[in-house]
Design a protein around this motif. Structure first.
Motif, PDB file in Angstrom:
ATOM      1  N   ALA A 266       0.770  -1.247   0.010  1.00  0.00           N
ATOM      2  CA  ALA A 266       0.071   0.019  -0.200  1.00  0.00           C
ATOM      3  C   ALA A 266       0.767   1.283  -0.010  1.00  0.00           C
ATOM      4  N   THR A 267       0.301   2.516  -0.669  1.00  0.00           N
ATOM      5  CA  THR A 267       0.998   3.595  -0.538  1.00  0.00           C
ATOM      6  C   THR A 267       1.012   4.344   0.790  1.00  0.00           C
ATOM      7  N   GLY A 268      -0.057   3.949   1.480  1.00  0.00           N
ATOM      8  CA  GLY A 268      -0.073   4.606   3.077  1.00  0.00           C
ATOM      9  C   GLY A 268      -1.367   3.645   3.660  1.00  0.00           C
ATOM     10  N   LEU A 269      -1.143   3.747   4.923  1.00  0.00           N
ATOM     11  CA  LEU A 269      -2.079   3.136   5.773  1.00  0.00           C
ATOM     12  C   LEU A 269      -3.180   4.160   6.507  1.00  0.00           C
ATOM     13  N   ASN A 270      -3.023   5.188   6.300  1.00  0.00           N
ATOM     14  CA  ASN A 270      -3.513   6.248   7.104  1.00  0.00           C
ATOM     15  C   ASN A 270      -5.169   6.242   6.963  1.00  0.00           C
ATOM     16  N   ARG A 271      -5.648   5.780   5.908  1.00  0.00           N
ATOM     17  CA  ARG A 271      -7.152   5.720   5.624  1.00  0.00           C
ATOM     18  C   ARG A 271      -7.796   4.448   5.947  1.00  0.00           C
ATOM     19  N   LEU A 272      -7.008   3.557   6.221  1.00  0.00           N
ATOM     20  CA  LEU A 272      -7.192   2.082   6.741  1.00  0.00           C
ATOM     21  C   LEU A 272      -8.407   1.925   7.815  1.00  0.00           C
ATOM     22  N   ARG A 273      -9.157   1.205   8.031  1.00  0.00           N
ATOM     23  CA  ARG A 273     -10.175   1.078   8.909  1.00  0.00           C
ATOM     24  C   ARG A 273     -10.411  -0.642   9.331  1.00  0.00           C
ATOM     25  N   ILE A 274     -10.399  -0.620  10.767  1.00  0.00           N
ATOM     26  CA  ILE A 274     -10.834  -2.080  11.068  1.00  0.00           C
ATOM     27  C   ILE A 274     -12.030  -2.106  11.809  1.00  0.00           C
ATOM     28  N   ARG A 275     -12.901  -2.944  11.482  1.00  0.00           N
ATOM     29  CA  ARG A 275     -14.342  -3.026  11.821  1.00  0.00           C
ATOM     30  C   ARG A 275     -14.938  -4.480  12.004  1.00  0.00           C
ATOM     31  N   GLN A 276     -15.958  -4.722  12.617  1.00  0.00           N
ATOM     32  CA  GLN A 276     -16.682  -5.808  12.897  1.00  0.00           C
ATOM     33  C   GLN A 276     -17.544  -6.100  11.444  1.00  0.00           C
ATOM     34  N   PRO A 277     -17.596  -7.356  11.252  1.00  0.00           N
ATOM     35  CA  PRO A 277     -18.453  -7.606   9.894  1.00  0.00           C
ATOM     36  C   PRO A 277     -19.837  -7.347  10.200  1.00  0.00           C
ATOM     37  N   ASN A 278     -20.657  -7.149   9.211  1.00  0.00           N
ATOM     38  CA  ASN A 278     -21.950  -6.865   9.366  1.00  0.00           C
ATOM     39  C   ASN A 278     -22.783  -7.449   8.391  1.00  0.00           C
ATOM     40  N   LEU A 279     -24.029  -7.433   8.188  1.00  0.00           N
ATOM     41  CA  LEU A 279     -25.053  -8.106   7.572  1.00  0.00           C
ATOM     42  C   LEU A 279     -24.821  -7.473   5.950  1.00  0.00           C
ATOM     43  N   GLU A 280     -24.528  -6.481   5.768  1.00  0.00           N
ATOM     44  CA  GLU A 280     -24.354  -5.804   4.493  1.00  0.00           C
ATOM     45  C   GLU A 280     -23.037  -6.558   3.897  1.00  0.00           C
ATOM     46  N   ASP A 281     -22.005  -6.987   4.481  1.00  0.00           N
ATOM     47  CA  ASP A 281     -20.728  -7.769   4.263  1.00  0.00           C
ATOM     48  C   ASP A 281     -21.460  -9.078   3.774  1.00  0.00           C
ATOM     49  N   LEU A 282     -22.299  -9.722   4.693  1.00  0.00           N
ATOM     50  CA  LEU A 282     -22.754 -11.085   4.314  1.00  0.00           C
ATOM     51  C   LEU A 282     -23.478 -11.131   3.131  1.00  0.00           C
ATOM     52  N   PHE A 283     -24.288  -9.962   2.800  1.00  0.00           N
ATOM     53  CA  PHE A 283     -24.961 -10.181   1.517  1.00  0.00           C
ATOM     54  C   PHE A 283     -24.127  -9.769   0.197  1.00  0.00           C
ATOM     55  N   LEU A 284     -23.074  -8.985   0.512  1.00  0.00           N
ATOM     56  CA  LEU A 284     -22.023  -8.845  -0.545  1.00  0.00           C
ATOM     57  C   LEU A 284     -21.248 -10.150  -0.929  1.00  0.00           C
ATOM     58  N   ASP A 285     -21.003 -10.726   0.127  1.00  0.00           N
ATOM     59  CA  ASP A 285     -20.437 -12.057   0.044  1.00  0.00           C
ATOM     60  C   ASP A 285     -21.232 -13.210  -0.583  1.00  0.00           C
ATOM     61  N   LEU A 286     -22.458 -13.327  -0.316  1.00  0.00           N
ATOM     62  CA  LEU A 286     -23.241 -14.345  -0.918  1.00  0.00           C
ATOM     63  C   LEU A 286     -23.795 -13.891  -2.405  1.00  0.00           C
ATOM     64  N   THR A 287     -23.989 -12.546  -2.674  1.00  0.00           N
ATOM     65  CA  THR A 287     -24.436 -12.263  -4.036  1.00  0.00           C
ATOM     66  C   THR A 287     -23.626 -11.506  -4.719  1.00  0.00           C
ATOM     67  N   GLY A 288     -22.520 -11.021  -4.550  1.00  0.00           N
ATOM     68  CA  GLY A 288     -21.398 -10.256  -5.425  1.00  0.00           C
ATOM     69  C   GLY A 288     -21.915  -9.004  -5.641  1.00  0.00           C
ATOM     70  N   HIS A 289     -23.023  -8.457  -4.938  1.00  0.00           N
ATOM     71  CA  HIS A 289     -23.500  -6.874  -5.125  1.00  0.00           C
ATOM     72  C   HIS A 289     -23.720  -6.151  -3.896  1.00  0.00           C
ATOM     73  N   SER A 290     -23.935  -4.886  -3.856  1.00  0.00           N
ATOM     74  CA  SER A 290     -24.429  -4.217  -2.538  1.00  0.00           C
ATOM     75  C   SER A 290     -25.627  -4.436  -2.229  1.00  0.00           C
ATOM     76  N   LEU A 291     -26.160  -4.519  -0.865  1.00  0.00           N
ATOM     77  CA  LEU A 291     -27.140  -4.770  -0.349  1.00  0.00           C
ATOM     78  C   LEU A 291     -28.226  -3.354  -0.349  1.00  0.00           C
ATOM     79  N   ARG A 292     -27.488  -2.282  -1.054  1.00  0.00           N
ATOM     80  CA  ARG A 292     -28.194  -1.170  -1.249  1.00  0.00           C
ATOM     81  C   ARG A 292     -28.538  -0.888  -2.841  1.00  0.00           C
ATOM     82  N   ALA A 293     -28.194  -1.842  -3.452  1.00  0.00           N
ATOM     83  CA  ALA A 293     -28.180  -1.853  -4.910  1.00  0.00           C
ATOM     84  C   ALA A 293     -29.682  -1.653  -5.349  1.00  0.00           C
TER      85      ALA A 293
END
Length: 293
Positions: A266-293
Motif C-alpha cells: 500500500a502507498t499508505g495506511l492512514n485511511r485504513l479502517r478495522i471493523r466488525q462484519p455486518n449483514l451488508e458484508d454477508l450479503f455482498l459475499d453471498l451475492t456479489g453486489h451491494s445490499l443497497r443496489a
C-alpha cells in the motif's frame, strides 16, 4: 417456540419476471422476523402474499397451524410501504376510523401514548412530518390489538434520529409480546431489531437464521478496509479480498499479519479502517453486489 406464521413454497410469476421463487420460512411467536434485501428482491411481494393483498401463483400461508383465513385478517396489523391517509381529518379521527373497521379493539389511549401521538391528536394528517406520519401509520396497524404486525420498509425516507425513535417504538411493541414481520434494506435496522432474518435476492431466500449466528459462521473476527487508490497494483495477499465502492475489504482473524502484508503493498495506511462484519458484508459475499443496489 411454536410458529405463529408459516410460508410454504410461495411463488409469484408475472409475464416477464418471477418475483418470488419458492420461498419458505417459519416465524416463532413473539419475535421480530426480518426479510432483508435490496429493492426489487421480492420482500414486499412476499409479505403482500402472506397478508392476502397479492395472490400467490403457488404456495400456502399458515397462521397458528391452519391456513390463513378471516381469523388471521382480524388478528393481523399492517403498515404498508405506501399508505394514503384521508385529508382534512385529524390524527385522532384517523385512529377512530380505522379501529371501527375491526371487531377486536386495542386500548386507544395506550396506543396513542406508545406511539407518542398525544400532542398531535388534533393535527390534520396533511401537516404531519415524515416521522410523525410513520408513528401514526404504526398506530393504525395496532388499533385491532394484533398478535402479528407487518412493517414494510417503515423507516425509508426518515432522518437518522426519526429512524432511531421508530426503532425504540418497535422494540416496545415486541416487548408487549406482539410478533413483528419487518421488511427492510437497511442492514443496521435488521441487526438492531430482528431476532431472526431471511436474506432475499432475486426472489429467493439465500440465507436465514439469527443475525449474530450467521455472521459468526461466515466471518473471522474482523474486516480490514482500505481505499483501492491506496494499493499499488493488484493486491497479493493470503486472504479473500473483496472490492466494492472503491474499497478493498479483507476478512481475517489475524489483523497483525494482514497489516504487515499491506504495509508492503500500500502507498499508505492512514485511511485504513478495522471493523466488525455486518449483514451488508454477508450479503455482498453471498451475492456479489451491494445490499443497497
Amino acid at each position: 417456540m411454536a410458529a405463529i406464521l408459516e410460508a410454504r413454497h410461495l411463488r409469484k410469476e408475472y409475464p416477464k419476471v418471477i418475483a418470488v421463487d419458492d420461498v419458505s420460512f417459519e416465524v416463532a411467536e413473539g419475535i421480530c422476523f426480518g426479510l432483508l434485501g435490496p429493492n426489487g428482491a421480492g420482500k414486499t411481494t412476499t409479505v403482500e402474499i402472506i397478508e392476502g393483498v397479492t395472490p400467490a401463483t403457488t404456495g400456502e400461508v399458515f397462521y397458528c397451524g391452519s391456513p390463513a383465513d378471516s381469523r388471521f385478517r382480524e388478528e393481523a396489523g399492517i403498515q404498508f410501504q405506501n399508505t394514503a391517509l384521508q385529508d382534512h381529518i385529524s390524527v385522532l379521527e384517523t385512529l377512530e376510523m380505522f379501529q371501527a373497521l375491526y371487531h377486536r379493539h386495542a386500548d386507544l389511549d395506550h396506543i396513542i401514548d406508545e406511539c407518542s401521538l398525544r400532542e398531535l391528536l388534533e393535527r390534520d394528517n396533511r401537516k404531519l412530518s415524515g416521522g410523525q406520519r410513520q408513528r401514526l401509520l404504526l398506530a393504525v396497524a395496532l388499533v385491532n390489538k394484533p398478535r402479528i404486525v407487518f412493517l414494510d420498509e417503515p423507516t425509508t425516507g426518515l432522518d437518522p434520529q426519526a429512524r432511531r425513535n421508530f426503532w425504540d417504538l418497535v422494540n416496545r411493541i415486541r416487548e408487549d409480546g406482539t410478533t413483528i414481520i419487518l421488511t427492510t434494506h437497511y442492514m443496521d435496522e435488521a441487526q438492531v431489531l430482528c431476532d431472526e432474518i431471511a436474506i432475499m435476492d432475486a426472489g429467493e431466500i439465500i440465507a436465514s437464521g439469527n443475525p449474530t449466528d450467521l455472521l459468526h459462521r461466515q466471518y473471522s473476527n474482523a474486516i480490514i478496509e482500505l481505499p483501492l487508490a491506496d494499493v499499488r497494483g493488484k493486491l497479493s495477499i493470503n486472504h479473500k479480498v473483496l472490492e466494492t465502492q472503491g474499497l478493498i475489504e479483507i476478512a481475517t482473524d489475524d489483523v497483525n499479519a494482514v497489516l504487515q502484508q499491506l504495509s508492503q503493498q500500500a502507498t499508505g495506511l492512514n485511511r485504513l479502517r478495522i471493523r466488525q462484519p455486518n449483514l451488508e458484508d454477508l450479503f455482498l459475499d453471498l451475492t456479489g453486489h451491494s445490499l443497497r443496489a
